[in-house]
Design a protein around this motif. Structure first.
Motif, short mmCIF file in Angstrom:
data_model
loop_
_atom_site.label_atom_id
_atom_site.label_comp_id
_atom_site.label_asym_id
_atom_site.label_seq_id
_atom_site.Cartn_x
_atom_site.Cartn_y
_atom_site.Cartn_z
N HIS A 29 33.20 44.47 43.25
CA HIS A 29 33.79 43.44 42.40
C HIS A 29 35.25 43.28 42.81
CE1 HIS A 29 30.36 43.22 39.59
NE2 HIS A 29 30.23 44.51 39.88
N PRO A 37 37.12 37.02 38.73
CA PRO A 37 36.30 37.56 39.81
C PRO A 37 36.43 36.70 41.06
CG PRO A 37 35.05 37.44 37.77
CD PRO A 37 36.32 36.67 37.55
N SER A 104 31.72 42.43 35.99
CA SER A 104 31.54 41.03 36.37
C SER A 104 32.24 40.06 35.43
CB SER A 104 30.04 40.69 36.44
OG SER A 104 29.43 40.89 35.17
#
Length: 203
Positions: A29, A37, A104
């Motif tokens: 990530h 992100p 996320s």
């Protein structure tokens, strides 16, 4: 050092060894400077911070790559927070707040440039300090922001009971003692910034 009142539900490894084949076995990530992100981590402002995070409840590790804030060369750290699934990353002066169980979802950028990090037990807080203000992270996430309380050189010197005793540079070339309430962030004593500096100049 993590205070006893912090009980993180994850393990963090800072700067894990890069895999020989160039491919991480864990999900990766990446985070932009605004915490969003990204497909790849930026390097324009300096080397990113890489961490391996392992939530203890799931055991599923992931790799986090955080873009540098471009200030504070050499400062690359990860700190536990009072909230059991949150941690704070500081790289190049920029601080991010992250949930170890939901990478996320992105990260929350906090302050820049962070010059000091102080962990306290009562109340359980991680304090982030810049040259002129503070933010406190508690069990509910961000619990208060002091706003600008100093012209420059702000530092937490000691924590006594519910008092944060700080010093800051003054216009005379010396320093002032400022006291803030650790629960609210309100300044309770010491010379106030708006008494020596025009409020319009602080906007």
């Amino acid at each position: 050092m993590t205070p006893a009142s912090f009980e993180p539900e994850y393990l963090i490894e800072v700067d894990p060894e890069f895999p020989a084949n160039g491919v991480w076995a864990d999900p990766v990530h990446c985070y932009d400077r605004d915490g969003s992100p990204s497909d790849a981590v930026g390097t324009r402002w300096g080397a990113p911070l890489v961490v391996r995070v392992t939530p203890t409840k799931t055991g599923q590790s992931w790799i986090g790559m955080f873009e540098s804030g471009g200030m504070g060369e050499g400062v690359a750290e990860a700190h536990a927070c009072p909230h059991p699934t949150q941690f704070c990353v500081v790289v190049g002066g920029l601080a991010y707040l992250v949930n170890a169980e939901s990478p996320s979802n992105g990260a929350t950028p906090l302050l820049t440039p962070v010059t000091q990090i102080v962990a306290v037990d009562n109340p359980p807080q991680l304090l982030l300090v810049t040259f002129s203000e503070l933010v406190a992270l508690g069990r509910s996430g961000i619990v208060w922001r002091s706003g600008r309380v100093a012209l420059d050189g702000l530092r937490v010197e000691t924590v006594v009971g519910d008092e944060l005793r700080c010093v800051a540079d003054n216009l005379e070339g010396g320093s002032d003692l400022l006291v803030l309430n650790a629960t609210s962030g309100e300044q309770t004593s010491g010379r106030r910034l708006d008494s020596i500096w025009p409020p319009d100049a602080l906007a």
